[in-house]
Design an enzyme around this catalytic site. Sequence first.
Site, PDB file in Angstrom:
ATOM      1  CG  ASP A 156      55.740   7.686  68.301  1.00 50.01           C
ATOM      2  OD1 ASP A 156      55.102   8.102  67.318  1.00 50.01           O
ATOM      3  OD2 ASP A 156      56.989   7.599  68.292  1.00 50.01           O
ATOM      4  CD  GLU A 214      58.479  12.368  64.237  1.00 50.77           C
ATOM      5  OE1 GLU A 214      59.453  11.607  64.247  1.00 50.77           O
ATOM      6  OE2 GLU A 214      57.797  12.599  65.249  1.00 50.77           O
TER       7      GLU A 214
END
Length: 636
Positions: free
Chosen positions: A317, A522
């Site tokens: 990521d 997020e």
Amino acid sequence: MAFSKWIAKKRMPFSAWTFFCLMSLLFGCGAADVLPYKDPSLAIESRVDDLLSRMTLAEKIGQMTQIERSVADPSVMQNYFIGSILSGGGSAPSPFASPSAWADMVDYFQTAALSTRLGIPMIYGIDAVHGHNNVYGATIFPHNIGLGATRDANLVQRIGVATALEVRGTGIPYVFAPCIAVSRDPRWGRCYESYSEDPALVQQMTQIVSGLQGVPPEGYPQGLPYVAGGSNVVACAKHYVGDGGTTGGVDESNTEVSFNELRRIHFPPYYNAIAASVSTIMISYSSWNGVKMSANEFLITTTLKEKLGFQGFTISDWEALERITTPPGSNYSYSVYVALNAGLDMVMVPINYQQFIGLVTDQVSSGFISIDRINDAVRRILRVKFASGLFEHPMADRTLFGMVGNQDHRNLAREAVRKSLVLLKNGKDSSNPALPLNKYVPKILVAGKHANDIGLQCGGWTITWQGSSGNVTVGTTILDGIKNTVSASTQVDYLESPDPGFVANGGYSYAVVVIGEPPYTEMFGDNDNLSIPQDGIVTMQNVCGAVECVVVLISGRPLVVEPYLSVMNAFVAAWLPGSEGQGVADVLFGDYDFQGKLPRTWFKTVDQLPMNVGDDKYNPLFSYNFGLTTGVGKTG
Ligand code: GLC
């Protein structure tokens, strides 16, 4: 033997051989001159073997490096042999960039990549997590929580097909989707990116991979990457593994469960993704029992690659290597060492690429990272690039520009909205249902800021990383849809937050109140109280206290609603429907019946959390799989 007789003996038409030989003489490109890795008639593994054997260490490490478009330019591509570029959330050539502007940008970088010694094409990746959401004018589909509510795997596969076409319509061959997290706590800011708390439902929805990549032919080897053709894209199942199981739903934190629980809850969707030949898998920021996933050799190499047979490439990521240590980046050399040895193949650096490349080079030279590990990573990356047709078709297919936001895709998104709505209350008593609403009454009120705001109904990951309110892209608001649906003689008044006296004296037959959460993405969506924002509560109480009301909730997850249910005549969960708000009116007014079922448990109070279907102690407000119908309107 005369040349003509020799040719005849080869049983090839004289003219073809003549042409071939002439071309060879003219351009020196005879069959013998085509290097094996550039020969599409050869098996992928042969092409990988050949290319790998020709690569320098610098070229190999370059293939493992993914950089953000903001730090990319031809000289960086050429000097560092960069293998991949991404657009981070909201990263576009310019605001409102057209499909051709996107394709021009991608082709600009690709031309530089192809000019390197071996001409290995770079692969451009982007988050297309509910349609091609970075791109202005693209179709924005409901976020995954709403798709889970549809229980319609075929619909989700069709959404994958449409999304792939829109992504290819901007010259991009790779998407960081689908998120196949099994979110076990709605306090997680990424709850809406998860199809469900139920692994079995997430497994069904993983069919989107076949939409994005295409369906592998019968007998296609398990675990190998597959992309059908130029209308399909490389997919990325994410975030491996247990991203949705963190304690308290805290984003990027620690999933504290046994290996059996990890396998029971969080692994199953990866079985389906690998069976569908998913080409890449993104490794989660989160930890499992205190070990960062990005540093977890047992779960990445031993389990995912060796036991489950995944043969595509793993990708980190964004800056996930830095986040292996606390504070992030405090020992990047160690991060690089553990991550690459754990089995990371491509690293989404994505800014500090010089340091990354320098460290990997040093650690290979000093033996801390073996050349076998590098070769395994590069083999997997090249395998995906060959399987995706990138060597044969590295540049944008400009015939697909018209795919972006086309009407067929908007109709599909509208169907998805219809099927995602969950009816949780219909009438203050069952003998007097409030829905479907009457289209032919003289006057109605629509209230709540979420009724008239494309940005709010799309949520996070829309045009920008965090999303935002406002007229952020092309689409139909819920208010637009209501106005399109009621009779020509029906007056529709819209007020964001009317006072009760006005409503009481307005002569309204009923009101539709559309309230909910602001966009978030997020960690910015992590939330421990899960309350409906106060302005929405005030609007709901002012309107519903004065006239019969239907409340439509726009949210990325269940919220605290029990205290307000009594004032609602009807209550609909609409999740984050995306650009085609017409789908809400289609069902509110009975053109279609409700079919959505809760993809996750609806709690009474947050102190019950986490609470998931199958738990011994299970006392929700609305159970997993609950959803009413009206018996009116079309279905499907
Ligand atoms: C983000 C997300 C991931 C996304 C990536 C690239 O931080 O965790 O889902 O694909 O970065 O934008």
